[in-house]
Structure formats: C-alpha cells, structure tokens
Scaffold this motif. Structure first.
Motif, short mmCIF file in Angstrom:
data_model
loop_
_atom_site.label_atom_id
_atom_site.label_comp_id
_atom_site.label_asym_id
_atom_site.label_seq_id
_atom_site.Cartn_x
_atom_site.Cartn_y
_atom_site.Cartn_z
N GLN A 7 43.47 25.48 60.03
CA GLN A 7 42.09 25.66 59.59
C GLN A 7 41.84 27.11 59.16
OE1 GLN A 7 39.10 24.35 62.36
NE2 GLN A 7 37.44 25.20 61.15
N GLN A 8 42.34 28.06 59.92
CA GLN A 8 42.16 29.47 59.57
C GLN A 8 42.87 29.81 58.26
OE1 GLN A 8 43.52 31.31 63.19
NE2 GLN A 8 41.43 31.47 64.01
N ALA A 12 41.01 30.98 54.77
CA ALA A 12 41.37 32.22 54.07
C ALA A 12 41.72 31.93 52.62
CB ALA A 12 42.53 32.91 54.79
N LEU A 13 42.52 30.90 52.39
CA LEU A 13 42.89 30.53 51.02
C LEU A 13 41.67 30.05 50.24
CD1 LEU A 13 46.29 28.79 51.78
CD2 LEU A 13 45.97 30.89 50.43
N LEU A 46 40.63 18.84 49.28
CA LEU A 46 41.60 19.91 49.52
C LEU A 46 41.93 20.00 51.01
CD1 LEU A 46 40.12 22.63 47.15
CD2 LEU A 46 42.39 21.58 46.93
N TRP A 47 40.91 19.92 51.85
CA TRP A 47 41.14 19.99 53.29
C TRP A 47 41.97 18.79 53.76
CZ3 TRP A 47 42.09 22.67 57.22
CH2 TRP A 47 42.02 22.15 58.50
N ALA A 58 54.90 25.14 45.26
CA ALA A 58 53.87 25.52 44.29
C ALA A 58 53.01 26.62 44.87
CB ALA A 58 53.00 24.32 43.93
N LYS A 59 52.45 27.45 43.98
CA LYS A 59 51.47 28.43 44.42
C LYS A 59 50.22 27.68 44.86
CE LYS A 59 50.89 30.92 40.78
NZ LYS A 59 50.66 31.95 39.77
N PHE A 60 49.45 28.27 45.76
CA PHE A 60 48.23 27.62 46.23
C PHE A 60 47.29 27.33 45.06
CE2 PHE A 60 43.89 27.52 47.89
CZ PHE A 60 44.01 26.49 48.82
N SER A 61 47.13 28.28 44.15
CA SER A 61 46.20 28.08 43.03
C SER A 61 46.63 26.90 42.15
CB SER A 61 46.05 29.34 42.20
OG SER A 61 47.29 29.73 41.65
#
Length: 173
Positions: A7-8, A12-13, A46-47, A58-61
């Motif tokens: 969750q943290q 942050a992301l 997303l969650w 993959a990158k988060f973005s």
C-alpha cells in the motif's frame, strides 16, 4: 512484500504519476464529474492490479498507461462508443493536469483538443502518449503495436491535423 508495504509503495507511485490518470480521464470523459469518476475508476483498477505489477518487465508509468487506457476505452464504449462528442477541458481540469495555473486558452489549443476528441480510441491513446513525449518504443509497448506502426499512425494523424488547421486558417473558422 506485505499488505502495508504494498500500500505504501502504491501510494508513493500514485503520488508521483497520478497526473497521467487525470490526463487519460480528460481525453476519454466528458465534463468534470465524469472525468473524476473515470479517474477514480482507473485508480481502483490500478490498486486491484498492483500485485501483478513487475518492475522488471515494465516501467511503472508504462504499466499505468496500459491499465488507464484500457479502463478509459472500456468506459468510452459503455458511454456510447466512439460517437461520444468531445467537450473541451475546463480551466480547473487543466490546472489539475499541469499542476500549475492554466493559461488563457487559445483557439489553436481548442482546435487540437477538438481534433483529439474526434479520434478513435486507439489513435486518441496514441496521440496522448505522443504529446507526453513518450518514445515510439514506449508507445508501442503500452499499446501492444510495433514501433513502426506507431510512427505510421502518428504521421497520419499529423497530416490530418495539419490539413484541419490549414483549412481552419484559410476559412477563418
């Protein structure tokens, strides 16, 4: 990784990349309320999908764009498909996207947003990523098409846009 740590990390992301969600919602939804609903729907998905995110693949973005665009396209289809008319972004939405006060809109920007709103779902996603200065390779990865196909589609969109802008300048409309 445990639940609280996940969750943290997600939070942050999310803080770092949430502007992407609002940009996607702005392109695929009409009106401020619908944009917020779509942004919340994207955030929830997303969650739900976060446990499957693998930063080695993959990158988060890139992962975020893929999910956000899939949710937005599904939303667009539920709302009536490609025939949905585009509503220009309001100043409050532009401020949310940019993170800074919006400047006075000009006619060319309005025309660009109107043009983007008329594109089909794939081309709308493509131009959104292109305007975000994503590389052709990253756009290809997000959309699941080849980089060559990305280049071809972007050139076609640019040609159509140039034609539209030239015609508008010529007619004064």
């Amino acid at each position: 990784m445990g639940g609280k740590a996940d969750q943290q990390r997600f939070e942050a992301l999310w803080r770092e990349h949430r502007g992407i969600v609002f940009k996607v919602a702005g392109v695929y939804a009409r009106g401020a309320e619908e944009r917020l609903d779509l942004a919340q729907e994207i955030g929830a998905q997303l969650w739900r999908s976060f446990a499957a995110f693998d930063e080695r693949r993959a990158k988060f973005s890139t992962w975020l764009y893929r999910i956000a665009l899939n949710v937005a396209i599904s939303h667009l289809r539920r709302a009536g498909g490609e025939a949905v008319r585009f509503e220009p972004l309001d100043d409050a939405h532009l401020e949310t996207i940019a993170g800074e006060p919006a400047v006075e809109p000009d006619e060319r920007l309005d025309a660009l947003y109107a043009f983007i709103g008329e594109l089909d779902a794939l081309n709308r996603a493509l131009i959104l990523l292109y305007l975000e200065d994503r590389s052709y390779a990253e756009i290809a990865e997000v959309l699941g098409i080849s980089a060559t196909n990305v280049a071809t589609k972007i050139n076609r969109i640019k040609t159509r846009l140039r034609g539209r802008m030239t015609a508008a300048a010529t007619t004064g409309a």
